[in-house]
Scaffold this active site. Sequence first.
Site, PDB file in Angstrom:
ATOM      1  N   ASN A  87       0.933  -1.020   0.030  1.00 53.26           N
ATOM      2  CA  ASN A  87       0.069  -0.022  -0.075  1.00 53.26           C
ATOM      3  C   ASN A  87       1.030   1.374  -0.077  1.00 53.26           C
ATOM      4  O   ASN A  87       2.168   1.211  -0.137  1.00 53.26           O
ATOM      5  CB  ASN A  87      -0.857   0.076   1.125  1.00 53.26           C
ATOM      6  N   ALA A 111       1.684   0.972  11.441  1.00 50.39           N
ATOM      7  CA  ALA A 111       1.817   0.189  10.289  1.00 50.39           C
ATOM      8  C   ALA A 111       0.634   0.108   9.424  1.00 50.39           C
ATOM      9  O   ALA A 111      -0.705  -0.344  10.032  1.00 50.39           O
ATOM     10  CB  ALA A 111       2.557  -0.976  10.613  1.00 50.39           C
ATOM     11  N   LYS A 164       8.710 -16.309 -11.611  1.00 51.31           N
ATOM     12  CA  LYS A 164       7.915 -15.184 -12.023  1.00 51.31           C
ATOM     13  C   LYS A 164       6.631 -15.727 -12.517  1.00 51.31           C
ATOM     14  O   LYS A 164       6.546 -16.594 -13.493  1.00 51.31           O
ATOM     15  CB  LYS A 164       8.518 -14.439 -12.867  1.00 51.31           C
ATOM     16  N   LYS A 187     -10.087  -4.808  18.857  1.00 50.29           N
ATOM     17  CA  LYS A 187      -8.773  -5.042  18.980  1.00 50.29           C
ATOM     18  C   LYS A 187      -8.459  -4.708  20.451  1.00 50.29           C
ATOM     19  O   LYS A 187      -7.275  -4.601  20.608  1.00 50.29           O
ATOM     20  CB  LYS A 187      -7.950  -4.343  18.118  1.00 50.29           C
TER      21      LYS A 187
HETATM   22  N1  CTP Z   1      -3.278  -3.888  12.154  1.00 47.90           N
HETATM   23  C1  CTP Z   1      -2.287  -4.841  12.512  1.00 47.90           C
HETATM   24  N2  CTP Z   1      -2.248  -5.866  12.033  1.00 47.90           N
HETATM   25  C2  CTP Z   1      -3.188  -6.148  10.821  1.00 47.90           C
HETATM   26  C3  CTP Z   1      -4.019  -5.191  10.303  1.00 47.90           C
HETATM   27  C4  CTP Z   1      -3.964  -4.056  10.834  1.00 47.90           C
HETATM   28  O1  CTP Z   1      -1.750  -4.381  13.603  1.00 47.90           O
HETATM   29  N3  CTP Z   1      -2.852  -7.547  10.260  1.00 47.90           N
HETATM   30  C5  CTP Z   1      -3.574  -2.353  12.564  1.00 47.90           C
HETATM   31  C6  CTP Z   1      -2.884  -1.419  11.938  1.00 47.90           C
HETATM   32  O2  CTP Z   1      -1.554  -0.969  12.459  1.00 47.90           O
HETATM   33  C7  CTP Z   1      -3.937  -0.129  12.743  1.00 47.90           C
HETATM   34  C8  CTP Z   1      -5.007  -0.707  12.903  1.00 47.90           C
HETATM   35  O3  CTP Z   1      -4.829  -2.365  12.844  1.00 47.90           O
HETATM   36  O4  CTP Z   1      -3.324   0.102  14.062  1.00 47.90           O
HETATM   37  C9  CTP Z   1      -6.273  -0.650  11.920  1.00 47.90           C
HETATM   38  O5  CTP Z   1      -5.712  -1.095  10.609  1.00 47.90           O
HETATM   39  P1  CTP Z   1      -6.692  -0.695   9.567  1.00 47.90           P
HETATM   40  O6  CTP Z   1      -6.048  -0.808   8.074  1.00 47.90           O
HETATM   41  O7  CTP Z   1      -7.380   0.757   9.305  1.00 47.90           O
HETATM   42  O8  CTP Z   1      -7.847  -1.506   9.464  1.00 47.90           O
HETATM   43  P2  CTP Z   1      -8.163  -3.355   9.297  1.00 47.90           P
HETATM   44  O9  CTP Z   1      -8.021  -3.791  10.888  1.00 47.90           O
HETATM   45  O10 CTP Z   1      -6.984  -3.754   8.463  1.00 47.90           O
HETATM   46  O11 CTP Z   1      -9.673  -3.458   8.952  1.00 47.90           O
HETATM   47  P3  CTP Z   1     -10.232  -2.691   7.363  1.00 47.90           P
HETATM   48  O12 CTP Z   1      -9.098  -3.003   6.547  1.00 47.90           O
HETATM   49  O13 CTP Z   1     -11.288  -3.630   7.087  1.00 47.90           O
HETATM   50  O14 CTP Z   1     -10.726  -1.212   7.522  1.00 47.90           O
END
Ligand code: CTP
Length: 406
Positions: free
Chosen positions: A212, A276, A290, A342
Amino acid sequence: MIFKNKKILVIIGGGIAAYKSLDLIRLLKKSNNEVKSILTKSGREFVTPLSLTTLTKNKTFEDIFDKNAEAEIDHISLSRWADIIIIMPTTANFMTKLCLGKAEDLATTVILASNKDILLVPAMNVRMWLHKATQKNVKTLQDYGYLFIGPEKGEMACGEYGDGKMSSPRQIFSYLHDYFKNKNLIKKKNLKALVTSGPTREYLDPVRYLSNESSGKQGNEIAQALSRLGIQTTLITGPTNLTSKKEIKIKKIVSAEEMLEEVKKCLPVDIAVCAAAVSDFKPIKKINNKIKRNLVSIELKKNKDILEYLGKNNKHRPKIVIGFAAETENLTKNAVLKLRQKNCDLIIANDISKKNSGFNSDYNKVKIIDNFGKINVIKKNKKSFIANKIAEIIIDRLLVDDRSFN
Ligand code: CTP
């Protein structure tokens, strides 16, 4: 207990409020602190070296080209000597000099060479304070890590009323009291923090990956802000172009799985901030060669949620767990849901639908939501400013009990 035995360097700027520096010095000396002073050229119009020397019981430093003074104490050792440097009053002009990084006299040279916290005490006419140029300077200086107290609302020497009045010596003294108390508590408690930051990469084959736009800037700034407070900080970061100061322990990872492994190794910690942008999915199988164009689909599986792992950790739950919620819609509602899901103490809600905010920018606009439902809205500002705010809230929450028993 009131602080004592601290070394405080007071730089006196050129403004009518300069005379109040004498009161502050008196308070500092009365509580058994050592004070040295630098009198700027314009400060000399308001305060005499003799009054400063009488009160500090130290020589008043005045001019960078003073050969005798330089032999006795050079500008580097003067800045190293201090536990904190205070500039009072900090005029609009002086702020501009600090923004430009000028080193044109003893005061500005000491400041530029300093590795200590520097407290600015602005005092100026309300219009000067509210001017866009000054407000831009304030943001830049906050970004550089300068501390601020005031200005307060009130009647100014020019007869106008508004923001611009210098904080009183008592207010500055009480600020210093909290400042040293926090520093002592942090040191005594030996606080440790981990911060996750940046994107993760989930390789599909040797050259392609899921990832991303995250730049890692916000997480990096948070690690810097925590470290500046004296907290031992580990930054676990995905691939970014950023560097950090040497006090921060850096663990570079690529995938979410590696990030989780490093987080586990880091435990126990007192503070965990998950900034993150972890990839939610990874391919079930990484293909060794590949992928050819005839492949039409890739099977994915979910990555383990690191924030949830920390928030619900029975054995080593950090005292404070903070997550981010990057959302394109229903910001507050979705963020609160994530906070609960969480088991976080705080969640930083981040609207990533807007241009120039969030991903890959130096600026951000966030809502800090706590587990009691309190929402703190931070208007668009530098990520460093937001990081300092988050660090401040963390410290407030962690030290609240200690403060009340003192
Ligand atoms: N996060 C994490 N581990 C993951 C996914 C997310 O620690 N595998 C943490 C991110 O660092 C952030 C929080 O969870 O602090 C929310 O991440 P976000 O990308 O906003 O949301 P998701 O939990 O991935 O949910 P969605 O993508 O459905 O919005």
